[in-house]
Design an enzyme around this catalytic site. Structure first.
Site, PDB file in Angstrom:
ATOM      1  N   HIS A  17      28.874   3.077   0.807  1.00  0.00           N
ATOM      2  CA  HIS A  17      29.884   1.979   1.502  1.00  0.00           C
ATOM      3  C   HIS A  17      30.428   1.049   0.435  1.00  0.00           C
ATOM      4  O   HIS A  17      31.729   1.050   0.358  1.00  0.00           O
ATOM      5  CB  HIS A  17      29.141   1.116   2.278  1.00  0.00           C
ATOM      6  CG  HIS A  17      28.487   1.950   3.555  1.00  0.00           C
ATOM      7  ND1 HIS A  17      29.098   1.794   4.949  1.00  0.00           N
ATOM      8  CD2 HIS A  17      27.251   2.871   3.565  1.00  0.00           C
ATOM      9  CE1 HIS A  17      28.241   2.570   5.480  1.00  0.00           C
ATOM     10  NE2 HIS A  17      27.276   3.144   4.739  1.00  0.00           N
ATOM     11  N   ASP A 117      33.490  -3.411   6.516  1.00  0.00           N
ATOM     12  CA  ASP A 117      32.788  -2.141   6.777  1.00  0.00           C
ATOM     13  C   ASP A 117      32.667  -1.845   8.368  1.00  0.00           C
ATOM     14  O   ASP A 117      32.249  -2.859   9.060  1.00  0.00           O
ATOM     15  CB  ASP A 117      31.666  -2.199   6.229  1.00  0.00           C
ATOM     16  CG  ASP A 117      30.866  -0.881   6.005  1.00  0.00           C
ATOM     17  OD1 ASP A 117      30.219  -0.590   6.956  1.00  0.00           O
ATOM     18  OD2 ASP A 117      30.796  -0.208   4.955  1.00  0.00           O
ATOM     19  N   TRP A 338      14.910  17.481 -12.504  1.00  0.00           N
ATOM     20  CA  TRP A 338      15.140  16.324 -12.994  1.00  0.00           C
ATOM     21  C   TRP A 338      14.649  15.132 -12.144  1.00  0.00           C
ATOM     22  O   TRP A 338      14.950  15.330 -10.834  1.00  0.00           O
ATOM     23  CB  TRP A 338      16.682  16.066 -13.415  1.00  0.00           C
ATOM     24  CG  TRP A 338      17.017  15.126 -14.299  1.00  0.00           C
ATOM     25  CD1 TRP A 338      17.446  13.676 -13.850  1.00  0.00           C
ATOM     26  CD2 TRP A 338      16.775  15.061 -15.786  1.00  0.00           C
ATOM     27  NE1 TRP A 338      17.628  12.991 -15.179  1.00  0.00           N
ATOM     28  CE2 TRP A 338      17.170  13.548 -16.145  1.00  0.00           C
ATOM     29  CE3 TRP A 338      16.245  15.979 -16.634  1.00  0.00           C
ATOM     30  CZ2 TRP A 338      17.056  13.278 -17.733  1.00  0.00           C
ATOM     31  CZ3 TRP A 338      16.307  15.641 -17.714  1.00  0.00           C
ATOM     32  CH2 TRP A 338      16.634  14.212 -18.404  1.00  0.00           C
ATOM     33  N   HIS A 359      22.333  16.920   1.160  1.00  0.00           N
ATOM     34  CA  HIS A 359      22.113  16.267   2.250  1.00  0.00           C
ATOM     35  C   HIS A 359      23.283  16.067   3.531  1.00  0.00           C
ATOM     36  O   HIS A 359      23.058  15.545   4.508  1.00  0.00           O
ATOM     37  CB  HIS A 359      21.292  14.806   2.018  1.00  0.00           C
ATOM     38  CG  HIS A 359      22.264  13.893   1.537  1.00  0.00           C
ATOM     39  ND1 HIS A 359      22.958  14.119   0.280  1.00  0.00           N
ATOM     40  CD2 HIS A 359      22.691  12.708   1.732  1.00  0.00           C
ATOM     41  CE1 HIS A 359      23.722  13.062   0.127  1.00  0.00           C
ATOM     42  NE2 HIS A 359      23.347  12.115   1.041  1.00  0.00           N
ATOM     43  N   SER A 364      29.038  12.734  -0.773  1.00  0.00           N
ATOM     44  CA  SER A 364      28.533  13.800  -1.564  1.00  0.00           C
ATOM     45  C   SER A 364      29.328  15.044  -0.963  1.00  0.00           C
ATOM     46  O   SER A 364      29.759  15.982  -1.731  1.00  0.00           O
ATOM     47  CB  SER A 364      26.875  13.967  -1.395  1.00  0.00           C
ATOM     48  OG  SER A 364      26.335  13.245  -2.038  1.00  0.00           O
TER      49      SER A 364
END
Length: 476
Positions: A17, A117, A338, A359, A364
């Site tokens: 956000h 927001d 990693w 996800h 992303s």
């Protein structure tokens, strides 16, 4: 700076956000640099769990001498009684309202607007009280906003249709949304969190407009449904200005993951990374390990551990605890695991990356689309199941995977192996199809934000609207 009209932003303090809103402000400032931009920052609930992504990002802005003013607000005790993240954020925003009001009243120059927001929409009342134009910045996709708006309309019409496990939700203008893709909060429409979510939507009607981090190429049906007379948001202006991404140069060129990728063939590596709240238990991690070992493909897998704070910010993974014995040794020639933060933008843009198991958080997702990387969706919560449905069924840039939502999103090694092979196997028809679609969407995204593109045009209109308000001054 004191003579410039001021534009204020109030983000939620979470990486997806905060970063998105600041990047939006950066782009907006390129259209009109005559506004002084100010950010009102919440403080994290627990300083010991301060988001490393947020803090490192803010530090990078300081190093770049970004001409924005940041105002950390006084700490407020977080809510202690709530039944989900939606109600938590709603309550927290109300606790901050007096501090937001004080900052706006203390503004060194007239205030031409306040961006909030979506999950801090209660603050719109402060702006309206001070006669300041307010705007909602929606960091999630337009499809979810259309869905929430439709359900809010039903609630207001006293027609809250009950959901059944085998049912669908039919939103005007959108394809029917099956129950497997609904956000978790939908399963209890009497919960306080669901009511908070519906309240966030209703509060949007008090703002001048809603700004959505998307565009018509990414979500044609939803953007058209919200803007072309379906009455999902009656009388409300919508600015689809995305994709807004943080594509800044970082100091990660010497990161071990990137060095390792430099030695891999073109589009040969599948990247597994699950956002800043995505972590699995030991049994699921071992299923992933078995799938990767059996798939035969090169991989870069980020393994993290969830902290116990509300936002579940991640800590470094303990590979000895979560991986099968001998896995690292057996796969060392073609894989890298990693346990900490990685430079995701640089990884997704690397020539060696051929697929992304994600996800499906919206940031992303857009990063993957921006670089033309086809995906395997593995949604965890929020609107991520809806995003996965959109990627597979509408954009066709992803390979579907069976996820057991009743078992906290469990995926078997066999099913993950199948999906990875569909995405990565040479000669796979599905691989060819999703790669072609991903490349098509990549070009469309870039075209949208270029001069004359659809997102550029919406940003220009928004800038013009704000410019007309430069002489605005709030009442006391």
């Amino acid at each position: 700076m004191a003579n410039k009209p001021c534009l204020y932003f109030f983000p939620v303090y979470a990486a997806g956000h905060l970063i998105s809103m600041i990047e939006f402000a950066k782009r907006l400032s390129t259209f009109d640099n005559s506004l002084s931009i100010h950010f009102l920052l919440m403080l994290p609930e627990d300083p010991s769990h301060n988001s490393p992504l947020c803090s490192s990002y803010l530090q990078s802005l300081q190093a770049q001498n970004t001409p924005f003013q940041f105002h950390p607000l006084p700490f407020v005790e977080p809510p202690t009684s709530f039944d989900g993240i939606e109600e938590f954020l709603s309550l927290k925003a109300t606790y901050y309202m007096p501090h937001v009001k004080a900052e706006l009243l203390a503004s060194p120059s007239p205030v031409s607007g306040l961006f909030v927001d979506f999950f801090a929409n209660d603050v719109i009342d402060v702006a309206n009280e001070l006669n300041i134009p307010s705007y909602v910045f929606y960091t999630s996709p337009a499809t979810s906003f259309a869905l929430f708006s439709h359900l809010s309309n039903q609630e207001q019409e006293n027609d809250p249709k009950e959901f059944s496990e085998a049912g669908e939700i039919c939103v005007p203008g959108l394809v029917p949304i099956p129950s497997t893709c609904w956000p978790d909060v939908f399963w209890n429409r009497k919960s306080r969190s669901y009511k908070s979510l519906m309240n966030f939507v209703r509060l949007c009607s008090k703002a001048k407009a809603v700004v959505v981090n998307s565009n018509i190429y990414l979500e044609k049906a939803a953007v058209e449904a919200l803007t072309e007379g379906t009455q999902l948001i009656p009388g409300q202006k919508l600015y689809p200005i995305g994709p807004v991404l943080s594509l800044r140069e970082s100091n990660s060129k010497d990161h071990e993951c990137l060095k390792w990728l430099d030695g891999q063939p073109m589009k040969s590596v599948v990247f597994l990374c699950f956002g800043n709240r995505g972590a699995f238990d030991v049994s699921q991690n071992r299923e992933i390990a078995r799938a990767l070992e059996q798939s035969g493909h090169r991989f870069l897998w980020v393994v993290r551990t969830a902290s116990k704070n509300l936002l579940r910010e991640l800590t470094n993974g303990n590979l000895d605890e979560v991986l099968p014995r001998g896995f690292l040794e057996k796969t060392k020639e073609r894989g890298l695991v990693w346990p900490s933060l990685v430079p995701q933008i640089e990884i997704l843009s690397h020539k060696a990356i051929g697929g992304f198991v994600t996800h499906c958080g919206w940031n992303s997702t857009m990063e993957g689309l921006w670089f033309g990387v086809p995906m395997v969706p593995w949604p965890h919560g929020a609107e991520q199941h809806l995003n996965a449905f959109h990627l597979v069924k509408e954009l066709q840039v992803a390979v579907d995977m069976e996820i057991d939502r009743k078992s906290e999103g469990f995926v078997s090694a066999t099913e993950l192996e199948r999906a990875i092979k569909c995405l990565m196997d040479e000669g796979s028809e599905e691989r060819r199809r999703v790669r072609e679609k991903a490349e098509e969407i990549k070009l469309a995204c870039r075209k949208a934000v270029e001069v004359g593109g659809v997102s550029y045009a919406h940003m220009q209109k928004l800038s013009e609207e704000l410019g007309m308000q430069k002489g605005h001054s709030q009442s006391t």
